[in-house]
Design an enzyme around this catalytic site. Sequence first.
Site, PDB file in Angstrom:
ATOM      1  N   CYS A   1      -1.029   6.238   9.333  1.00 25.84           N
ATOM      2  CA  CYS A   1      -1.523   4.933   8.578  1.00 25.84           C
ATOM      3  C   CYS A   1      -2.351   5.344   7.564  1.00 25.84           C
ATOM      4  O   CYS A   1      -2.610   6.385   7.081  1.00 25.84           O
ATOM      5  CB  CYS A   1      -1.773   3.736   9.401  1.00 25.84           C
ATOM      6  SG  CYS A   1      -3.167   4.446  10.547  1.00 25.84           S
TER       7      CYS A   1
ATOM      8  N   ARG B   1       0.939  -1.154   0.126  1.00 28.78           N
ATOM      9  CA  ARG B   1       0.128   0.096   0.110  1.00 28.78           C
ATOM     10  C   ARG B   1       0.895   1.258  -0.110  1.00 28.78           C
ATOM     11  O   ARG B   1       0.448   2.059  -0.684  1.00 28.78           O
ATOM     12  CB  ARG B   1      -0.912  -0.112   1.202  1.00 28.78           C
ATOM     13  CG  ARG B   1      -2.083  -1.022   1.108  1.00 28.78           C
ATOM     14  CD  ARG B   1      -3.060  -0.882   2.325  1.00 28.78           C
ATOM     15  NE  ARG B   1      -3.759   0.131   2.218  1.00 28.78           N
ATOM     16  CZ  ARG B   1      -4.550   0.745   3.374  1.00 28.78           C
ATOM     17  NH1 ARG B   1      -4.289   0.238   4.376  1.00 28.78           N
ATOM     18  NH2 ARG B   1      -5.236   1.835   3.216  1.00 28.78           N
TER      19      ARG B   1
END
Length: 273
Positions: A237, A181
């Site tokens: 995050c 990611r």
Amino acid sequence: MTNNYYVNCQWLAENLNHPQVVIVDCRFQLASPTWGYDQYCLAHIPGAYYLDLNRDLSSPVKLHGGRHPLPNLDQLATKLASIGIVQSETLVVAYDDSRFAFASRLWWLLRYLGHDRVVLLDGGWNAWQATDYPTTQEIPQPQKGSFISQPQTDWIVNLETVKSRKDLPGVILVDSRDSDRYEGKREPIDPIAGHIPGAVNSPWKQASEPEGYLHPQKEQAKLWSSYRQAEEIIVYCGSGVTACVNLLSLQIAGIDNAKLYPGGWSDWCSYLR
């Protein structure tokens, strides 16, 4: 066995009825928001209350601010008091079944609000079940606690602060998501793939074993050895949840100058559309 950050199942089993211990079940699944509470109703550690990531540990989503904005602090304080937490007195034990992904959000929030007496259950729900300790479907009654939020406002940064500080000498910006990611190869949740320019990657799962046990202090310290001399570490995050696992890891490693960017990539990329 207990320390400043976690307890094991044996310790918790021996202290289930301790008057100054409150247990909180934080199980959750991003793809199925009701799953955690459903599982809690099926079975949980005796005496445990349930706090929901979306309803209790976050505030409603807006156009900007990320997928899990920090909760309304007064509402959270009322909720914490209703499950018997007395500020600075009660030991809160939080658990999930996701390698601390959601329990660490509660761990960080409590400390952010001035309540340091909080630990995680090492191994979580899976370890509790594996060791055949008791479970129940009984939902505990509300209790009378006392909690007043005392937020440590210098523990968080917003988007503008990240923009202005991320490239300064001595500042490290850490992306806590999985490497694919971070690299933009996969993005299952947010509309845009990639990462904040200048960020380094330290995936949150590195802090624990696949079975859900935290690595010992020496290994946590090794994870962050390259950044120990940084003046400031900003951690993010996708939405300020799993980043809390890295904040836990940093604390165990003895590094206490880390801050959370709660909005994370979901906030940052909301301005790119």
